[in-house]
Design a protein around this motif. Structure first.
Motif, PDB file in Angstrom:
ATOM      1  N   THR A 251       0.827  -1.209   0.000  1.00 11.91           N
ATOM      2  CA  THR A 251       0.000   0.000   0.000  1.00 11.91           C
ATOM      3  C   THR A 251       0.858   1.254   0.000  1.00 11.91           C
ATOM      4  O   THR A 251       0.627   2.194  -0.778  1.00 11.91           O
ATOM      5  N   LEU A 252       1.874   1.279   0.867  1.00 17.88           N
ATOM      6  CA  LEU A 252       2.751   2.448   0.917  1.00 17.88           C
ATOM      7  C   LEU A 252       3.583   2.568  -0.354  1.00 17.88           C
ATOM      8  O   LEU A 252       3.910   3.683  -0.787  1.00 17.88           O
ATOM      9  N   HIS A 253       3.926   1.435  -0.945  1.00 18.81           N
ATOM     10  CA  HIS A 253       4.682   1.478  -2.199  1.00 18.81           C
ATOM     11  C   HIS A 253       3.840   2.136  -3.293  1.00 18.81           C
ATOM     12  O   HIS A 253       4.347   2.990  -4.048  1.00 18.81           O
ATOM     13  N   ARG A 254       2.563   1.771  -3.373  1.00 21.37           N
ATOM     14  CA  ARG A 254       1.699   2.401  -4.374  1.00 21.37           C
ATOM     15  C   ARG A 254       1.523   3.883  -4.076  1.00 21.37           C
ATOM     16  O   ARG A 254       1.559   4.716  -4.986  1.00 21.37           O
ATOM     17  N   ARG A 255       1.352   4.214  -2.800  1.00 21.34           N
ATOM     18  CA  ARG A 255       1.197   5.636  -2.436  1.00 21.34           C
ATOM     19  C   ARG A 255       2.447   6.420  -2.792  1.00 21.34           C
ATOM     20  O   ARG A 255       2.363   7.565  -3.261  1.00 21.34           O
ATOM     21  N   MET A 256       3.617   5.823  -2.584  1.00 24.15           N
ATOM     22  CA  MET A 256       4.876   6.473  -2.934  1.00 24.15           C
ATOM     23  C   MET A 256       4.960   6.682  -4.445  1.00 24.15           C
ATOM     24  O   MET A 256       5.371   7.756  -4.917  1.00 24.15           O
ATOM     25  N   ALA A 257       4.587   5.674  -5.225  1.00 24.71           N
ATOM     26  CA  ALA A 257       4.632   5.795  -6.679  1.00 24.71           C
ATOM     27  C   ALA A 257       3.720   6.930  -7.151  1.00 24.71           C
ATOM     28  O   ALA A 257       4.086   7.717  -8.038  1.00 24.71           O
ATOM     29  N   GLU A 258       2.532   7.016  -6.577  1.00 24.05           N
ATOM     30  CA  GLU A 258       1.617   8.094  -6.944  1.00 24.05           C
ATOM     31  C   GLU A 258       2.229   9.456  -6.627  1.00 24.05           C
ATOM     32  O   GLU A 258       2.115  10.403  -7.416  1.00 24.05           O
ATOM     33  N   HIS A 259       2.877   9.549  -5.483  1.00 21.11           N
ATOM     34  CA  HIS A 259       3.477  10.815  -5.063  1.00 21.11           C
ATOM     35  C   HIS A 259       4.623  11.201  -5.999  1.00 21.11           C
ATOM     36  O   HIS A 259       4.726  12.343  -6.446  1.00 21.11           O
ATOM     37  N   PHE A 260       5.481  10.245  -6.336  1.00 28.19           N
ATOM     38  CA  PHE A 260       6.597  10.521  -7.244  1.00 28.19           C
ATOM     39  C   PHE A 260       6.077  10.983  -8.605  1.00 28.19           C
ATOM     40  O   PHE A 260       6.592  11.951  -9.189  1.00 28.19           O
ATOM     41  N   CYS A 261       5.080  10.281  -9.129  1.00 20.34           N
ATOM     42  CA  CYS A 261       4.542  10.646 -10.442  1.00 20.34           C
ATOM     43  C   CYS A 261       3.906  12.040 -10.417  1.00 20.34           C
ATOM     44  O   CYS A 261       4.018  12.802 -11.387  1.00 20.34           O
ATOM     45  N   ALA A 262       3.247  12.378  -9.316  1.00 21.77           N
ATOM     46  CA  ALA A 262       2.612  13.693  -9.208  1.00 21.77           C
ATOM     47  C   ALA A 262       3.658  14.801  -9.211  1.00 21.77           C
ATOM     48  O   ALA A 262       3.487  15.840  -9.860  1.00 21.77           O
ATOM     49  N   VAL A 263       4.754  14.603  -8.467  1.00 27.18           N
ATOM     50  CA  VAL A 263       5.812  15.612  -8.426  1.00 27.18           C
ATOM     51  C   VAL A 263       6.471  15.737  -9.799  1.00 27.18           C
ATOM     52  O   VAL A 263       6.720  16.836 -10.300  1.00 27.18           O
ATOM     53  N   TYR A 264       6.735  14.602 -10.433  1.00 28.35           N
ATOM     54  CA  TYR A 264       7.407  14.620 -11.736  1.00 28.35           C
ATOM     55  C   TYR A 264       6.523  15.272 -12.806  1.00 28.35           C
ATOM     56  O   TYR A 264       7.028  15.923 -13.733  1.00 28.35           O
ATOM     57  N   ALA A 265       5.223  15.113 -12.680  1.00 27.48           N
ATOM     58  CA  ALA A 265       4.307  15.657 -13.686  1.00 27.48           C
ATOM     59  C   ALA A 265       4.053  17.149 -13.516  1.00 27.48           C
ATOM     60  O   ALA A 265       3.537  17.790 -14.441  1.00 27.48           O
TER      61      ALA A 265
END
Length: 757
Positions: A251-265
């Motif tokens: 769950t935290l891994h998915r949340r981290m991926a979402e956060h990284f993608c949001a910052v990168y975008a």
């Protein structure tokens, strides 16, 4: 020891800090300490904090020697906190009025949980106030408190520290602290939620989070955004030290991926020279902390493209990621274009049809009616339609409604499906148009057409242009469109002088105001006692029972249905002599009922006629609903249950203080409400005096002949109000059903019993 310790770090927010501190110190719940931390700010933040500390003993000023960032600044405040609960607020954010009272009430109702999560709204620099789109995940339905495993979707809410209240003993026991650097909220929020023995939610906007045009580091291009990787290293480091929490890794891994993608975008955050490094480091962390075969407990709301994007970032395939982003931008646009083309062809043909119909002669014998945004046969338009057929049988009438409401129409009235060719033909050629809301924005009123706007209630809450400074109450308000529509009104129906003055200011246009009363209330003077008894039998009200109609209005500051009363306890405390009819606001028509069935609790939310419910009841309990103005015409007891007046007034705004001229007794709590009924004060002499004054002010024309006056003036062109207004002392509203003799109040009735001091 105070109930709350509110910690406010401040750095370069001198323009907003005073508003932030004032929002805390002016809370209706005063049991708090405010710890304001000057993070070595180079502007006037330190001086402002000292000024507040000098004049309010609840304020503690903390000055740091060096600028350490919001995390260490919060730690400095936390070290001095002594409150039962800790609340964090950024120096440019504000608490909403009544927030701490709502928080403490919810804490009591949920058994003092470790963490309480509440809602927020983004206050944009442009003045727009937008509630968080994930607010529906704060629904208060279900168990009062729970473990995060029961509501994992809470992890999808913003990784913010300022949308929660934390029990201080819990914080100290877990050793929670903020790290330095940006994105410091993540390594606090995740442990705080994961380790909590009990979590609760509050479906209420308690914080306005400011989105500044300039000055926000999270919206500034800087390589410091790479600090997000250190923060997630800390999150998974915490997880590694707590084996019992290992199941949360996917769950935290998915949340981290979402956060990284949001910052990168976000094009504002990463300088061009840092983007490749960000992607590479994100890829490394996603691979390092991945749990092969593990399954996230978050809701499956990600699209296939989102999941593919996460995989590409984890694999380090930057070019593939960029290609996917480009395709995602183009793909929906192509799909929308095709769909829009189909809709456009149909709409173009209907627009052409409407233009042709407008060239044909008007049908002066045709009147088109609607109510409540294509709803059924109801309100003022329905009463006028019925009286029109009685006084002018040559007229033909049609009603705009969805097919699900067609069965509510009289046999003599034609149903018009919104958007159909027949609908546009009727709008183009009808001699008369009558509604209590607004017609289609594409309507072009022709010369010779007459448009009557009846409205659907006496305004206590602000309306029209008076909502300019209340964006939370009107998130999609089109004031220009409102005025364009009003410019087409020929007549505006008003129930009283108060309404006339409000509408003239709130919706200024060249219409003629008809102060004739509300036709929908004519039935209050025409129904017989036999009809009242039949209504009560149809609704299942026991013979001899006192029927209370409970009809609260909606809340602009929350999405889910508010639960103001505990019905099981209410009925137990009132005793067997009372039956409660519950009428929820139409805003919550599609939500599920949240109370348990009870033989003396009748859900009348879907009952078609609120006027019949009024006739069947012995008393009305409401909060700020305009129904109180209509019910006063019946001259039956009204009790106001106002448990959140400050919050309601702050969110929506009102035209007068209901506390200064209530229609009856006012209860601020459920216990007071019960006391009003069990002591008999609800129908005592003081309540009758208040109701009489209220009725004289707001029901001067409610004599049973409003519909006739409207028909004769608008449709039959008789200028003088006919019949004339019946004086208030000469009116005889329909009496309530006979009931057993009621004993007098058990205690003396004070002059302002249960009215705000």
């Amino acid at each position: 020891m105070p109930r709350f310790s509110v910690i406010v770090p401040a750095y370069k927010v001198q323009a907003y800090l005073q508003e932030s501190l004032d929002s805390v110190l002016t809370q209706s719940y005063p049991d708090l300490e405010l710890i304001a931390v000057d993070d070595a700010s180079p502007d006037a933040c330190g001086a402002i904090i000292d000024e507040y500390a000098a004049r309010d003993p609840r304020v503690t000023a903390v000055h740091l020697a060096d600028n350490l960032g919001p995390g260490p600044a919060r730690n400095a405040g936390l070290a001095r906190a002594v409150g039962d609960y800790v609340v964090f607020l950024d120096g440019d954010d504000t608490l909403t009025p009544g927030a701490l009272q709502a928080v403490t009430d919810r804490l009591k109702a949920t058994g003092s949980p470790d963490v309480l999560v509440y809602d927020h709204a983004h206050a944009h620099w442009s003045g727009e106030l937008v509630r968080d789109p994930l607010a529906h995940r704060l629904s208060e339905e279900g168990p009062a408190s729970f473990r995060l495993a029961d509501r994992p979707a809470l992890l999808t809410l913003p990784m913010a520290v300022w949308n929660k209240a934390y029990r201080r003993e819990y914080v100290e026991r877990e050793g929670l602290a903020f790290p330095p650097g940006l994105y410091e909220d993540a390594p606090w929020t995740c442990p705080a939620l994961l380790a909590a023995e009990s979590v609760a939610v509050l479906d209420r906007v308690c914080v306005h989070h400011r989105r500044r045009r300039t000055g926000s580091l999270l919206a500034t291009g800087t390589s410091r955004h790479l600090e997000i990787f250190d923060q997630y290293d800390r999150v998974f480091g915490y997880l590694a030290g707590r084996p019992e929490l290992e199941r949360w890794r996917p769950t935290l891994h998915r949340r981290m991926a979402e956060h990284f993608c949001a910052v990168y975008a976000d094009p504002r955050r990463l300088p061009r020279g840092s983007r490749a490094e960000f992607f590479a480091r994100a890829s490394a962390l996603l691979r390092r902390y991945r749990a092969p075969g593990g399954r996230s407990s978050l809701p499956l709301s990600l699209s296939r493209a989102d999941r593919t994007g996460h995989a590409l970032m984890r694999l380090g395939a930057r070019r593939g990621y960029l290609l996917l982003s480009a395709l995602r931008s183009a793909g929906p646009a192509a799909g929308r274009a095709a769909s829009a083309l189909g809709r456009g062809l149909r709409e173009a043909s209907l627009r052409l049809h409407y233009r042709i119909q407008r060239l044909l002669p008007l049908r002066p014998e045709l009147a088109v009616f609607s109510a409540y945004w294509h709803g059924g046969y109801a309100c003022n338009p329905a009463a006028i339609e019925a009286k029109l057929r009685e006084l002018a049988p040559r007229m033909r009438t049609a009603w705009i409604c969805g097919p699900e409401h067609a069965a509510t129409l009289p046999r003599e009235t034609v149903a018009l499906r919104p958007g159909s060719a027949a609908y546009w033909s009727a709008l183009a050629r009808a001699g008369y148009l009558v509604t209590n809301v607004n017609f289609d924005r594409a309507l072009v009123k022709r010369r010779g057409q007459v448009l009557l706007q009846t409205q659907h209630g006496t305004p206590l809450k602000r309306v029209g242009l008076d909502l300019h400074d209340r964006p939370a109450a009107t998130p999609t308000a089109d004031f220009a469109g409102l005025l364009r529509g009003a410019d087409q009104w020929d007549y505006l129906l008003s129930a009283n002088r108060h309404s006339t003055l409000v509408w003239e200011k709130a919706v200024p246009a060249s219409y003629t105001t008809l102060e004739y009363g509300y036709p929908r209330n004519d039935v209050f003077h025409r129904a017989s006692r036999t009809q009242v008894l039949e209504l009560r039998e149809r609704l299942g009200i026991p013979t001899g029972s006192t029927a209370i109609l409970y009809a609260p209005t909606h809340r602009d500051y929350r999405r889910s249905r508010p639960e103001h009363l505990d019905f099981e306890r209410l009925l137990r405390d009132l005793g067997p002599r009372f039956t409660v009819l519950v009428r929820t606001h139409l805003t919550y028509a599609d939500t599920d009922r949240t109370w348990e069935p009870h033989p003396r609790l009748v859900d009348v939310s879907s009952y078609p006629s609120v006027e019949e419910l009024c006739l069947a009841s012995d008393a009305l309990v409401t909060d700020y609903s305009s129904l109180m103005f209509d019910y006063a015409a019946l001259d039956r007891p009204i009790v106001v249950h106002a448990d959140d007046w400050e919050a309601y007034e702050a969110a929506r705004g009102t035209y007068f203080d209901l506390r200064s001229c209530p229609p009856g007794a006012i209860a601020r709590t459920q216990d007071e409400l019960v006391d009003i009924f069990t002591t008999g004060h609800w129908r005592g002499s003081r309540s009758a005096q208040l109701r009489a004054a209220f009725r004289a002010r707001f029901c001067p024309y409610e004599d049973g002949h409003a519909a006739e006056r409207v028909v004769r003036r608008v449709f039959l062109d008789q200028p003088a109000p006919t019949p004339p207004i019946v004086p208030l002392p000469d009116r005889t509203p329909t009496p309530p059903a006979p009931s057993p003799h009621a004993p007098p109040p058990r205690s003396p009735e004070p002059a302002l019993s249960h009215v705000w001091p």
